[in-house]
Design a protein around this motif. Structure first.
Motif, PDB file in Angstrom:
ATOM      1  N   ASP A  93       0.699  -1.039   0.152  1.00 16.80           N
ATOM      2  CA  ASP A  93      -0.014   0.012   0.174  1.00 16.80           C
ATOM      3  C   ASP A  93       0.895   1.341   0.181  1.00 16.80           C
ATOM      4  O   ASP A  93       0.559   2.229  -0.966  1.00 16.80           O
ATOM      5  CB  ASP A  93      -0.871   0.032   1.280  1.00 16.80           C
ATOM      6  CG  ASP A  93      -2.037  -0.866   1.106  1.00 16.80           C
ATOM      7  OD1 ASP A  93      -1.939  -1.851   0.348  1.00 16.80           O
ATOM      8  OD2 ASP A  93      -3.375  -0.832   1.873  1.00 16.80           O
ATOM      9  N   ALA A  94       1.829   1.388   0.833  1.00 19.91           N
ATOM     10  CA  ALA A  94       2.665   2.628   0.983  1.00 19.91           C
ATOM     11  C   ALA A  94       3.396   2.750  -0.241  1.00 19.91           C
ATOM     12  O   ALA A  94       3.490   3.916  -0.766  1.00 19.91           O
ATOM     13  CB  ALA A  94       3.746   2.420   2.045  1.00 19.91           C
ATOM     14  N   ALA A  95       3.855   1.676  -0.944  1.00 20.57           N
ATOM     15  CA  ALA A  95       4.465   2.108  -2.136  1.00 20.57           C
ATOM     16  C   ALA A  95       3.467   2.479  -3.522  1.00 20.57           C
ATOM     17  O   ALA A  95       3.995   3.509  -4.095  1.00 20.57           O
ATOM     18  CB  ALA A  95       5.274   0.617  -2.641  1.00 20.57           C
ATOM     19  N   ILE A  96       2.547   1.956  -3.466  1.00 22.59           N
ATOM     20  CA  ILE A  96       1.619   2.223  -4.249  1.00 22.59           C
ATOM     21  C   ILE A  96       1.148   3.697  -4.134  1.00 22.59           C
ATOM     22  O   ILE A  96       0.750   4.594  -5.056  1.00 22.59           O
ATOM     23  CB  ILE A  96       0.270   1.124  -4.530  1.00 22.59           C
ATOM     24  CG1 ILE A  96       1.042  -0.166  -5.139  1.00 22.59           C
ATOM     25  CG2 ILE A  96      -0.634   2.054  -5.510  1.00 22.59           C
ATOM     26  CD1 ILE A  96      -0.301  -1.100  -4.864  1.00 22.59           C
ATOM     27  N   GLU A  97       0.741   4.017  -2.869  1.00 22.52           N
ATOM     28  CA  GLU A  97       0.186   5.287  -2.514  1.00 22.52           C
ATOM     29  C   GLU A  97       1.325   6.448  -2.814  1.00 22.52           C
ATOM     30  O   GLU A  97       0.852   7.477  -3.363  1.00 22.52           O
ATOM     31  CB  GLU A  97       0.193   5.541  -1.105  1.00 22.52           C
ATOM     32  CG  GLU A  97      -0.556   6.909  -0.371  1.00 22.52           C
ATOM     33  CD  GLU A  97      -1.214   6.746   0.959  1.00 22.52           C
ATOM     34  OE1 GLU A  97      -1.350   7.861   1.285  1.00 22.52           O
ATOM     35  OE2 GLU A  97      -1.642   5.751   1.348  1.00 22.52           O
TER      36      GLU A  97
END
Length: 173
Positions: A112-116
């Protein structure tokens, strides 16, 4: 074959050739779930056999290797487009799916953090489209997803990316 949870049509095609049915069962025995094994065997494997006019005994991917690829796709580690590329590479090189995915850095991004982080960059780079989206042009969501996929070279989990982009856009209202 119904014990594998596949439709009667799939079962009929698979049992039409004893050797192909045996290969399918070996893929399942090696750890693939029945439906994804059926999809691979009836799709890519049969297509290769027909195109090259060979039988399953001459097919270059051992059942265990196909099971590994089916499992990588079913678990979301690679998407379907990448899985088909890996399949072709497996045929050409004889390498396992895991080795190809690792060597080429093909694993799908499901963090999630990388995509965000990428999603924020896409929105920051496209302020006019963000304004138009917030004004009601919600079909622009696909544009944002496309931009994010371009930034991640197609490796972002598209479902996650869509949800994250929606959330970020709502925060900007």
């Amino acid at each position: 074959v119904s014990q594998y949870g596949i439709p009667a049509y799939d079962a009929h095609v698979l049992t039409g050739s004893g050797d192909v049915a045996d290969y399918y069962e070996a893929v399942v025995a090696a750890g693939a779930d029945g439906k994804s094994a059926s999809n691979w065997v009836m799709g890519e494997v049969l297509r290769e056999l027909n195109e090259r006019k060979i039988d399953i005994g001459e097919f270059g991917i051992p059942a265990g290797n196909l099971a590994e690829l089916a499992t990588l796709q079913a678990s979301g580690k690679v998407n379907s487009t990448t899985a088909k590329e890996v399949f072709q590479e497996m045929l050409a090189s004889g390498k396992t799916a895991g080795a190809i995915v690792q060597a080429k850095g093909l694993e799908q991004i499901s963090d999630d953090a990388a995509i965000e982080k990428e999603a924020v960059a896409v929105l920051d780079e496209n302020p006019d489209e963000v304004t138009r989206y917030l004004a009601g042009k919600e079909q622009l969501l696909q544009f944002f997803v496309g931009q994010l996929m371009k930034r991640t070279r197609g490796k972002a989990n598209a479902q996650l990316a869509t949800g994250i982009l929606k959330g970020l856009l709502e925060k900007r209202r």
